[in-house]
Design a protein around this motif. Sequence first.
Motif: not given
Length: 756
Positions: A471, A473, A509, A512, A539, A571-572, A609, A611, A632, A635
């Motif tokens: 990961l 970020r 990723r 986010d 995100a 993400p998300m 991800m 989450e 993840g 979250d």
Amino acid sequence: MSAAASARQILTRLHEVMASRMHAQGKLDRVVEIIGESLDSEVCSIYLLREGMLELFATRGLNQSAVHVTRMAIGEGLTGTIAQNVETLNLAEAKAHPDFQYRPETGEDKFHSFAGVPIVYRERAVGALNVQHVEPRRYEDIEIEALQTTAMVLSELIANAGLIDEEEAGSLSEGLSGTQTVEGLTLVKGLAAGHAVFHQPRVEIVQVMAEDIEAERQRVYRAFDKMREQIDNMANQAEFGGGGEHEEVLETYKMFAYDEGWSRRINEAIDSGLTAEAAIERVQQRTRMRMREIDDPLLADRMHDLEDLANRLLRIVSGQLGTAATQGLRRDTILIAKNLGPAELLEYDRRKLKGVILEEGSLTAHVVIVARAMGVPVLGRARGIRGMVREGDEILLDADRATATMRPSGQVAEAFDTRFAKSREKQAAYAELRDVEPFTRCGTRIQVMMNAGLRDDMSSLAMTGADGVGLFRTEFQFLVSATMPQRERQTRLYRDVLEAAGDKPVIFRTVDIGGDKAVPYLREENAEFDENPAMGWRALRLALEREGLLKAQARSLLEASAGRPLYVMFPMVSEPWEFDAAKLVFVEQLEFLKKQKKLLPDAIYYGAMLEVPALAEVLDDLIPRLSFLSVGTNDLTQFLFAADRANPKLAERYDWLSHSILRFLRRICQATVGQDVDLGICGEMGGRRLEALALLGIGFRRFSITPAAVGPIKELIRKVDLKEISEAMNDWLLDPSISIRTELEAWARERGMDLD
């Protein structure tokens, strides 16, 4: 009348009082009359600290019989609250405040509105200056500023008159003895021992009222020029390499140094009749008031940067230039500060700087990003630390447990040394596993990767022997920038990261940000307010709406990965169509680069991800489109339990080893069996040894964790038989009446596994 004119009128009259031969009590009596008349206030009162109590010394409007009779403790009533918190109160209805206390001997029952400011001497409140009106109303900014200016003059007056109880004012810092422990908030983990050094000695303002306003203005202009030159030099000499996140932190810092609004406010304070030093301090007091009113952590952190610059300006204009950094650290040091700017931290000798303790600070502060890159443990929110420690005191900093111990006893120091030595021994043992592949006892290879977010984090890849970066970020670059990072700067960062990784994979990723990671340059365009930011506009949701943002990042990643494989994770993701939409942005940018005859990545692997719990219900639809899936846990856990992980009351309430979370995670594992998708765990849960053991037992074979956890998890893996732990986990998950944590701890200890 302007704020400057109003304050100047009061100061002129106060100057006459101070220059008179009147005795101290007579001067105070005259002061309350002047302030009351100037502000058209029915009540004006002065309380001073005597024998540990705040005593009414002078009043206009309250019963004169209460003078030297009415007394209250620090923290008692509104006046005590002002002194305790060193803060201003401005209340339309005093009785509505929870700390209000009625003192019948004063005759104040008919007054409703209340405003009060602390009288500060040597950074400590030694009294309070209050005004009151019969009619309920909040006081105007011009009136509050006049009170603050007057309080500064009063501090000088009462000090010269010997009315300040020096022993009482200094009792919180002088003569400290015995072991004391303060709790705070872990900002950067780690253990450290050293001697207390205050980041900056307090600048003593010896003269408040200006004799020549134009001369004071020129002093401030010269100080601004010198401060800006210092900031420019630091930005050019930063040791983290050009074009990185730290440069952007310093650019934001530099932006404040050149802020015309700030210099204008200082000039207005000089116009009111203050010296350059007093004017800077007056504006700084206003900044502190605003900081207390700001709920947005990012904006609050930027106000901290402004206060850091104000302290620097104050030292320059006063000629008191020495800081702990410029004077040099002579031994192992734990740095003590109210707050700290990123540029100032960079000035310290890293060989001697072992740790930092801040009275304030937050996880989103710029200085935390720099400290993490430097490997310096930081404890924040250590309330009152500067009043609990003296220069040179020995301090044991345990940022892992969010505590610091001052002047430790022999027994406490011995226990800390033992733990510290054990920690070093373990780190040495883990370091020996750097080149050892993590195979289980039954011969299964487990992937242990690390999380990163800064260019400097990549040095940990070789140090830990991690299999790659599971990961990266990318949002850090966005969070520390005052404006949207340019595509060229993004490309440079991603290319540097890939070059540092060599032939090891890096999973990027996509950004986010949004929600609780707000950035002003996007928030200004979005008028909506998220009451639940973690579940709000953030995100991938934000990135798909701001298509230009995702396009720029896609092209940057594609260009940076030329000649290498590219791993992209979104993400998300809540539903499969979001993944498809995000992937399409990359596909379109790839086609564009092909037409431009650009060198392209060797291969592109797309992942998501997990989450949002809803995604687990449609994995059968999503998995065929994925190369990899990362769960993840941070979250995901808060969404499953409907518990904000930033809320201290909830942080420890829900257990990662509960049946609910483990059964949910096992279902995800089972959904990927027989599928051509690489499943991994990403987050704090995977870096904790007992939790990692449970995750191995339910089917996870790839971990992405903090660099510090790589060694401990590799060591654990080598002691595990997967068949054995899987059978045990299956049995425990079938029985909801048992505590899996208790059972797992006993199981691990029986097999000689260290769970610390």
